[in-house]
Design a protein around this motif. Sequence first.
Motif, short mmCIF file in Angstrom:
data_model
loop_
_atom_site.label_atom_id
_atom_site.label_comp_id
_atom_site.label_asym_id
_atom_site.label_seq_id
_atom_site.Cartn_x
_atom_site.Cartn_y
_atom_site.Cartn_z
N VAL A 28 -1.23 36.41 26.21
CA VAL A 28 0.02 36.93 26.77
C VAL A 28 0.39 38.22 26.04
N PHE A 29 0.73 39.23 26.80
CA PHE A 29 1.05 40.55 26.27
C PHE A 29 2.52 40.86 26.56
N TYR A 30 3.30 41.05 25.50
CA TYR A 30 4.71 41.40 25.62
C TYR A 30 4.85 42.90 25.41
N THR A 31 5.48 43.58 26.36
CA THR A 31 5.50 45.03 26.27
C THR A 31 6.64 45.63 27.08
N ASN A 32 6.75 46.93 27.00
CA ASN A 32 7.60 47.73 27.86
C ASN A 32 6.83 49.04 28.06
N PRO A 33 6.74 49.54 29.29
CA PRO A 33 5.93 50.74 29.53
C PRO A 33 6.44 52.00 28.85
N MET A 34 7.67 51.96 28.33
CA MET A 34 8.21 53.11 27.61
C MET A 34 8.23 52.80 26.11
N SER A 35 7.12 52.33 25.60
CA SER A 35 7.05 51.92 24.20
C SER A 35 5.62 52.07 23.67
N ARG A 36 5.46 51.71 22.40
CA ARG A 36 4.13 51.69 21.80
C ARG A 36 3.24 50.61 22.43
N GLY A 37 3.84 49.83 23.31
CA GLY A 37 3.04 48.85 24.03
C GLY A 37 1.91 49.49 24.82
N ARG A 38 2.02 50.77 25.11
CA ARG A 38 0.95 51.47 25.81
C ARG A 38 -0.34 51.48 24.98
N ILE A 39 -0.19 51.49 23.68
CA ILE A 39 -1.38 51.45 22.82
C ILE A 39 -2.10 50.12 22.99
N ALA A 40 -1.33 49.04 22.91
CA ALA A 40 -1.93 47.71 23.05
C ALA A 40 -2.50 47.50 24.45
N ARG A 41 -1.83 48.04 25.46
CA ARG A 41 -2.34 47.93 26.83
C ARG A 41 -3.72 48.56 26.94
N ASP A 65 -10.81 60.26 28.57
CA ASP A 65 -11.58 60.24 29.81
C ASP A 65 -12.18 58.86 30.08
N ARG A 66 -11.88 57.90 29.21
CA ARG A 66 -12.44 56.56 29.35
C ARG A 66 -11.75 55.80 30.50
N PRO A 67 -12.53 55.02 31.26
CA PRO A 67 -11.96 54.25 32.38
C PRO A 67 -10.82 53.33 31.95
N ALA A 68 -10.96 52.68 30.79
CA ALA A 68 -9.92 51.76 30.33
C ALA A 68 -8.62 52.49 30.04
N TYR A 69 -8.71 53.69 29.50
CA TYR A 69 -7.50 54.49 29.24
C TYR A 69 -6.81 54.83 30.56
N LYS A 70 -7.60 55.22 31.54
CA LYS A 70 -7.02 55.58 32.83
C LYS A 70 -6.40 54.38 33.52
N ARG A 71 -7.06 53.22 33.43
CA ARG A 71 -6.48 52.01 34.02
C ARG A 71 -5.16 51.64 33.35
N ALA A 72 -5.15 51.65 32.02
CA ALA A 72 -3.96 51.28 31.27
C ALA A 72 -2.80 52.23 31.59
N ASP A 94 0.82 51.16 33.37
CA ASP A 94 2.12 51.38 32.73
C ASP A 94 2.97 52.39 33.50
N ASP A 95 2.33 53.39 34.08
CA ASP A 95 3.10 54.35 34.88
C ASP A 95 3.72 53.66 36.09
N GLU A 96 2.97 52.75 36.70
CA GLU A 96 3.49 52.00 37.85
C GLU A 96 4.63 51.08 37.41
N ALA A 97 4.50 50.48 36.23
CA ALA A 97 5.55 49.60 35.71
C ALA A 97 6.83 50.39 35.43
N MET A 98 6.68 51.64 34.98
CA MET A 98 7.85 52.48 34.75
C MET A 98 8.58 52.78 36.05
N LYS A 99 7.80 53.06 37.09
CA LYS A 99 8.42 53.33 38.40
C LYS A 99 9.17 52.10 38.89
#
Length: 206
Positions: A6-19, A187-194, A198-203
Amino acid sequence: MADELVFYTNPMSRGRIARWMLEETGVPYKTEIMTFGGTMKAPEYLAVNPMGKVPAIRHGKTIVTECAAICAYLAETFPEAGLAPTSDERGSYYRWMFFTAGPLEAAATNKALGFETPPDKARMAGYGSFADVMNALEGAVSATPYVAGNRFTGADVYVGSHIGWGMSTGTLEKRPAFLNYLGRISDRPAYKRATAIDDEAMKAAQ
């Protein structure tokens, strides 16, 4: 049956690193979006992280907080992803991950708050001066293609995230070495997915 992650996060936080790190591992996980001043401070979440901050992960009965610790834990727990260091890489891997969690984080935060270490007090600060930190970081991303050597590891997720965030907010200088390094890892696929998640979660939150 594998333990639930389980991942606890907020898209406007350092949670982007863990994502990003979670996406690099490729393992399934459940996301819980937490709100600042709301669910982050609720008793249920304070039982996970007494600081009332994100990110955090719960893996079965194990709870891990702090981005650097989460990156290291996931790299070691899911070795098939190839994100943990080899014996030859271990020194640089931990050196620059802890450097980023300590001196770099402190120096960047102080700069953002408008605080500059007085030259006569630099020995009291763990990072010395902001210039010292920038020069050391430049050396870390210039000596080899990645911070632990010639291949991408979990340390690059953590160090690279700080460099990307710092340059975007103005707390880190846009040195050519930083730009070149960030270009390699973003340029890594995982970075782009993450980032897309998170951008969608912010919206959605807005």
